[in-house]
Design an enzyme around this catalytic site. Structure first.
Site: not given
Length: 431
Positions: A416, A386, A93
């Site tokens: 994160c 996302h 990510c």
């Protein structure tokens, strides 16, 4: 941050596609097509010639098997100078932020003056993997002649006919088998983060994102995208202005029967892309651009995935602040990637904990509390969505713009990532 050459890389501009729920408007646009849309829009917005781009650094997580260097494919599809080199990076990510900081570092080392960095992902086009048993059995057919003898041989290798169907993809840790939502549940219990607190945070994310959209804050950050069906998508498709804590409280837990993580307080599966234009400050000013921000520092860290998988920002943020010679209290804006409301709230609690500072950071005092008024001021991944590789570039663009619009000086980013990774970066406005 500036390299030994004394050069400074600056954020000149940024643009992204709308972020939409997977398997909706962008289903037939793969990660390359989404990246092209974002980068093409950025070139047009910045009025930058296709021959001026020297490099593309692109982030991605769900990479296409036949063209994994997405950055190079974007450069070719855009018709950039063939000499424009390109690479693709993956850090789960944090891939988008990794791409941007790699581009900044390259500029500051004197390797290039004009770089496009960003990332994209199409969850809708994730490839379904065949079991290795099937791959090994069919390899002779793929590599040789499919004569009757070879076909019978392949069938024989498949027997008994069990475990030959593709398995459902899931975002699970290879080392632990744990999916990210399960890790968020564990962190919520361990750090005593309530369901009510998570739902309140999620509702605020949606309300702030909706307010940003209504105010026009995102108008110059989002480029319309035409789908393969000829439909134009102009705005993000996941923000729910009418949600509330009461509505979110009715949703069932997803990862544990008595859990607290729901579809409402977690980031949804999303398709989209984001691109950032970086230049050396000297080049930007020579071309007549107004630099918006520069990086003071950045840091990437790792933690044991079996411990607290998503705690990385609580370790990366102190490193960034130390390297920049700043305290958390000095920072004007804080933007944390919202994989889950539970994860953000855990990280905030860790930053405010003296015990955590002593045990995990070797510091005598807590890093500090984050004022909710300066945290994720325009919402975050829970509301906006996302696309794994794009989020970091989205955050850089929004924060660089916000520093200029609101006359602020500093913005701290934290992300994160799967694998027990964490990332952070500090942006400073350029006057």
């Amino acid at each position: 941050m500036s390299g030994k050459t004394g050069r400074r890389a600056v954020v000149v501009d940024g643009l992204r596609t709308p972020f939409v729920k997977a398997f909706t408007d962008f289903t037939k646009l793969d990660t390359i097509a989404l990246g092209v849309a974002a980068a093409r829009g950025l070139l047009k917005k910045a009025n930058l010639g296709r021959r001026d781009v020297e490099s593309i650094v692109w982030g991605g997580v769900i990479l296409p098997g036949t063209a994994p260097n997405v950055g190079r494919e974007i450069a070719l599809d855009l018709g950039l100078d063939p000499a424009c080199e390109a690479m693709t990076v993956t850090r789960a990510c944090a891939s988008g932020l990794q791409a941007v900081t790699l581009a900044a570092a390259a500029i500051e080392r004197g390797e290039a003056d004009v770089v496009i960095a960003g990332g994209s992902d199409s969850t809708s086009n994730a490839e379904i993997k065949l079991p290795q048993k099937v791959v090994h059995a069919l390899a002779p057919l793929a590599l040789g002649k499919a004569d009757p003898k070879a076909i019978l041989g392949a069938v024989g290798k498949l027997a008994p006919f069990t475990d030959i169907l593709p398995t459902r993809p899931k975002i699970a840790e290879r080392t632990t088998g744990e999916v990210m939502g399960e890790a968020a549940e564990k962190m919520a219990r361990r750090n005593e983060i309530s369901r009510a607190a998570q739902d309140a945070f999620a509702a605020r994310s949606h309300h702030r994102a909706a307010a940003a959209m209504a105010s026009g804050r995102f108008d110059d950050e989002v480029t319309p995208v035409e789908t393969s069906e000829g439909k134009w998508v102009h705005a993000d498709g996941l923000v729910r202005a009418d949600t509330s804590e009461e509505k979110l409280a009715k949703l069932r837990p997803v990862f544990a029967k008595d859990g607290t993580v729901t579809a409402g307080n977690a980031s949804p599966l999303t398709d989209g892309a984001a691109a950032v234009l970086l230049m050396s400050e000297e080049k930007a000013r020579a071309l007549g651009y107004r630099p918006r921000a520069a990086f003071s520092s950045w840091a990437y860290v790792g933690v044991d995935p079996a411990d607290q998988l998503l705690m990385g920002p609580a370790l990366a943020i102190p490193k960034v602040l130390d390297r920049a010679g700043r305290s958390l209290a000095e920072i004007d804006l804080v933007d944390l990637h919202e994989a889950f409301a539970a994860q953000v709230l855990c990280v905030l609690k860790m930053l405010g904990s003296t015990a955590f500072a002593r045990e995990r950071l070797g510091k005598a005092a807590a890093v500090g509390e984050v004022d909710p008024a300066r945290l994720n001021v325009h919402g975050g991944s829970i509301a906006l969505g996302h696309p794994f590789g794009a989020t970091g570039a989205r955050m850089v663009t929004t924060m660089a713009n916000e520093l200029v619009r609101s006359d602020k000086q500093t913005a701290l980013l934290g992300i994160c990532a799967a694998g027990g990774l964490g990332a952070a970066a500090l942006l400073e406005r350029i006057d």
